[in-house]
Every structure is written in structure tokens, then in C-alpha cells.
Design a protein around this motif. Structure first.
Motif, PDB file in Angstrom:
ATOM      1  N   ILE A  25      42.172  37.144  76.544  1.00  0.00           N
ATOM      2  CA  ILE A  25      42.258  36.007  77.466  1.00  0.00           C
ATOM      3  C   ILE A  25      41.377  36.240  78.694  1.00  0.00           C
ATOM      4  CG2 ILE A  25      43.809  34.819  79.073  1.00  0.00           C
ATOM      5  CD1 ILE A  25      45.996  35.093  76.958  1.00  0.00           C
ATOM      6  N   GLY A  26      41.439  37.445  79.257  1.00  0.00           N
ATOM      7  CA  GLY A  26      40.615  37.749  80.418  1.00  0.00           C
ATOM      8  C   GLY A  26      39.135  37.658  80.111  1.00  0.00           C
ATOM      9  N   GLY A  29      38.310  33.759  79.190  1.00  0.00           N
ATOM     10  CA  GLY A  29      38.397  32.975  80.420  1.00  0.00           C
ATOM     11  C   GLY A  29      37.339  33.392  81.423  1.00  0.00           C
ATOM     12  N   GLY A  30      37.152  34.706  81.559  1.00  0.00           N
ATOM     13  CA  GLY A  30      36.121  35.200  82.458  1.00  0.00           C
ATOM     14  C   GLY A  30      34.734  34.824  81.997  1.00  0.00           C
ATOM     15  N   THR A  93      41.193  37.015  84.513  1.00  0.00           N
ATOM     16  CA  THR A  93      40.153  35.997  84.321  1.00  0.00           C
ATOM     17  C   THR A  93      39.225  35.934  85.530  1.00  0.00           C
ATOM     18  OG1 THR A  93      41.519  34.654  82.838  1.00  0.00           O
ATOM     19  CG2 THR A  93      39.732  33.530  83.989  1.00  0.00           C
ATOM     20  N   SER A  97      35.344  37.078  85.456  1.00  0.00           N
ATOM     21  CA  SER A  97      34.325  36.062  85.729  1.00  0.00           C
ATOM     22  C   SER A  97      33.308  36.566  86.742  1.00  0.00           C
ATOM     23  CB  SER A  97      34.978  34.773  86.228  1.00  0.00           C
ATOM     24  OG  SER A  97      35.562  34.949  87.504  1.00  0.00           O
TER      25      SER A  97
END
Length: 216
Positions: A25-26, A29-30, A93, A97
Motif C-alpha cells: 500500500i505504501g 500509494g507513494g 504513503t 511519495s
């Protein structure tokens, strides 16, 4: 000392599941926000570039542990009740990013300027120029560094335990406290991290060498 049986090992594997999900997810999303950050960093607007640079500087210049605290406890101060899972997902995230955005910014700027000039000569607009010409080449350039960051992100998930999230390292700590076998338990946990991270690191190194050889 207590025994380490199937139930204890399954509990550790349960923590591994959450480690993997949090890293995925990180990273995804990132990656989505990282592309936006990278494009903002190379935009023609000085204000946009400065804002993106400040965002990157904030998350690269502060510890991930502090970022987890701020998201988890800071949001609660605003009267918003968030679960540990949501808090760490948001924090990872944002963290990812900033790093991926800077990695990809460097990769975009590493694409030869002749490619942009050729795209302009063909009359391609900005979206088509980036999507069809610049970003595919930048992605190839960024792959070794991106894989290296993914490895760091996987290992960084162990910090999520600070807000009560039970991932691989925290699961190992719980089993260690129950069985009083810290060396054996954390040896197993370390081996699992190694099995996940070493192939990725090896792949990133091999890819970097292959790209360097192709560039000669």
C-alpha cells in the motif's frame, strides 16, 4: 522457556502478511503521489517547484518514526479517530511519495534533452510528451533506485509497531516475550526479512549493472 510451535510460527506469518500489505500500500500509494510530485518538481512554475521541494524536504528531513507519531496522534488531536492501520498506511504513503518523487524527478531530468526537443518538433502536447516519450525512459532509468527504496520501505514497516500495529517485527517481539527465546524468534524474523529483501536487492544491483553495461 516456552516452546515455539505451529501456533507461534503462524502468528509470525500473520505479522508477515500485514508487513507485506503495508509495504504494498505504501509503495503503490507513494508511487501515485510520487509521480505527481516528480512532475511538479520539473514543472515550469517556480512556485510549484518550490512547494514540491518543501514537501520532499519535510519528509526526507524528518524520521519516519516521527511521521508515524504525527499522523497517528496529530490527527486524533483534530478530533478524528483513526485506526492504527489507517494511520500507518497514510504515513507510509506520504513518506514513500516524497522519496519516490525525488527519485523519479532525477530520472526525468536524466532523460536526454534531445528527446524533449524531438517530441516538441513532432508537435506532441505535454501529456503525450510525458506519457509516450519521457516517462517510459525515466522509469527505466529509475528502476534500480526504486527497487532499492522498496527494500528500505519493507524494512521500515517494523517502525509501525510504535503505534500498536502488529507487523512482522512486532509479532516476533510478542512471541519472544511469551517464550523467552529472543535469539531464536528474532533469528526467524530476521531470516524472513532476508528472504524477502535479499532477492530484491540482488535484482536491483543486477539491473543497475545491466543498464550500465548497455549504456557503454
Amino acid at each position: 522457556m516456552g516452546p515455539i510451535g505451529a501456533n507461534e510460527f503462524l502468528f509470525i506469518l500473520h505479522g508477515l502478511k500485514w508487513t507485506a500489505l503495508l509495504a504494498i500500500i505504501g509503495f503503490i500509494g507513494g508511487g501515485v503521489f510520487g509521480i505527481l510530485i516528480a512532475l511538479t518538481r520539473v514543472s515550469k512554475s517556480p512556485a510549484a517547484r518550490a512547494t514540491a521541494a518543501a514537501y520532499i524536504g519535510l519528509f526526507q528531513g524528518t524520521p519516519l518514526l516521527m511521521q508515524l507519531f504525527v499522523v497517528y496522534y496529530g490527527v486524533a488531536l483534530l478530533g478524528i479517530n483513526v485506526s492504527a492501520w489507517l494511520a500507518v498506511a497514510i504515513a507510509f504513503t506520504l513518506h514513500a511519495s516524497a522519496f519516490l518523487g525525488e527519485i523519479w524527478r532525477g530520472s526525468i531530468q536524466a532523460v536526454p534533452k534531445g528527446q524533449t526537443e524531438a517530441a516538441n518538433a513532432l508537435g506532441l502536447h505535454y501529456v503525450s510528451r510525458m506519457k509516450d516519450v519521457i516517462l517510459p525512459q525515466a522509469l527505466k532509468i529509475s528502476m534500480p533506485a526504486t527497487i532499492g527504496f522498496l527494500v528500505q520501505l519493507i524494512k521500515g514497516t517494523s517502525l509501525a509497531a510504535i503505534v500498536g500495529f502488529i507487523e512482522l517485527a512486532r509479532a516476533g517481539q510478542i512471541i519472544s516475550n511469551q517464550t523467552y527465546r529472543p535469539l531464536l524468534v528474532f533469528g526467524i524474523v530476521g531470516a524472513i526479512y532476508f528472504i524477502i529483501c535479499w532477492p530484491l536487492s540482488h535484482f536491483g544491483t543486477a539491473l543497475e549493472k545491466r543498464m550500465a553495461k548497455a549504456a557503454r
